[in-house]
Design an enzyme around this catalytic site. Structure first.
Site, PDB file in Angstrom:
ATOM      1  N   LYS A   1       0.880  -1.179   0.000  1.00 39.22           N
ATOM      2  CA  LYS A   1       0.000   0.000   0.000  1.00 39.22           C
ATOM      3  C   LYS A   1       0.909   1.220   0.000  1.00 39.22           C
ATOM      4  O   LYS A   1       2.012   1.207   0.575  1.00 39.22           O
ATOM      5  CB  LYS A   1      -0.887   0.012   1.251  1.00 39.22           C
TER       6      LYS A   1
ATOM      7  N   CYS B   1      -2.840   9.778  -6.491  1.00 35.01           N
ATOM      8  CA  CYS B   1      -3.913   9.432  -5.566  1.00 35.01           C
ATOM      9  C   CYS B   1      -5.036  10.466  -5.698  1.00 35.01           C
ATOM     10  O   CYS B   1      -4.813  11.658  -5.494  1.00 35.01           O
ATOM     11  CB  CYS B   1      -3.417   9.406  -4.122  1.00 35.01           C
TER      12      CYS B   1
END
Ligand SMILES: O=C(O)c1[nH]c(=O)[nH]c(=O)c1Cl
Length: 312
Positions: free
Chosen positions: A44, A130
């Site tokens: 992640k 993101c």
């Protein structure tokens, strides 16, 4: 018949792996990828300090894909560095990916300095895309900032490093981004991250399906595949050969993986379908890809990588 591949001069037994964000939040999830048929894993996206992320529900799957506004929940870079350090000793024949994201240039430099000073021998994936940190813009769509960040990144970091990009939807944007990226010794470009700020609605209840951002979130899965294939091929056509392509987006079958490789991908990452099916998906995808290769008379990925035919 082999689905092995090479990226950044490093050999991987399998070209299939997870996409950052899926099945890679903690040691428990990463162990499951490590013990699957995946060629490796990516963590992640790690940030300077741990993050709890956005409020739930923040992920929702439909029969055509997914929407998410996780908000970058992660254990912090050091947690993932510790895990990878342990795996480098326990399973030394594999090379691992560390995804990172800073919220400004100083944080990017700090993250890379931490990695540089560690025993990390893997590959860095710098997330420039993101879409779900409220108030923070998508760096990947700010071309000047991308150039500024990469200039600094390669002044401070010496190991193999690539970037995760959002999808682009304009030929001129492919041209402009490729011109910028070709200036740098990037190991790879990973196309694509989710399509930012989509909206999936439950029409029965007349409500959105995730809580953050009034239901707006990154779109993955079948919805994403045509865009993903186009970005993989557009950059494959434009980038210098030393910058390889990782293909991400809409892979849920061996055929999807085959198509990404045909478009130019050297490695393929699985997100939405992995979230739905679990790590055993890698055994299925590998078998399906090998069957397709057998039927077409291919023995290695190099037999067909990037060899997409046009109609002209
Ligand atoms: O909300 C997220 O955590 C997230 N979600 C995405 O779909 N892509 C990303 O790069 C990130 Cl960082």
């Amino acid at each position: 018949i082999s689905t092995k591949t090479t990226l950044a001069g490093i050999h991987f037994d399998n070209c299939l792996m997870n996409a950052a964000g899926v099945y890679c939040y903690d040691a428990s999830e990463l162990n499951q990828i490590q013990n699957s048929m995946a060629g490796t894993f990516v963590t992640k996206t790690g940030t300077v300090t741990p993050r709890t992320g956005n409020q739930v529900p923040r992920y929702r799957a439909t029969h055509l894909g997914s929407i998410n506004s996780m908000g970058l929940p992660n254990k912090g870079l050091q947690y993932y560095m510790d895990y990878i350090s342990q795996q480098q000793k326990a399973v030394p024949h594999k090379t691992y990916f560390q995804s990172i994201a800073g919220f400004n240039l100083a944080e990017d430099e700090y993250l890379l300095a931490q990695i540089q000073a560690s025993d990390f021998t893997g590959v860095v994936e710098l997330n420039l895309s993101c879409p779900n940190v409220p108030g923070k813009p998508q760096i990947g769509y700010d071309f000047e900032t991308v150039e500024k960040i990469l200039t600094r990144v390669f002044e401070v970091y010496r190991g193999p490093l690539g970037i995760k990009l959002p999808p682009y939807f304009d030929i001129v944007h492919f041209d402009q981004m490729a011109t910028i990226l070709n200036q740098f010794p990037l190991a790879f470009v990973n196309s694509v991250n989710s399509i930012g700020n989509g909206l999936i609605i439950d029409s029965l209840s007349e409500r959105v399906t995730i809580k953050p951002k009034h239901g707006f979130g990154g779109i993955g899965g079948d919805y994403l595949k045509p865009t993903a294939l186009a970005n993989v091929h557009a950059f494959y056509q434009r980038l210098k050969p030393s910058i390889q392509i990782i293909g991400t987006g809409g892979i849920k079958s061996g055929q999807d993986a085959f198509e990404h490789i045909l478009c130019g991908a050297s490695m393929v990452q699985v997100g939405t379908a992995l979230h739905a099916e679990g790590p055993q998906i890698f055994a299925r995808l590998t078998a399906e890809l090998k069957t397709i290769m057998y039927q077409k008379g291919y023995t290695t990925l190099t037999d067909f990588r990037g060899k997409l035919n046009y109609l002209d």
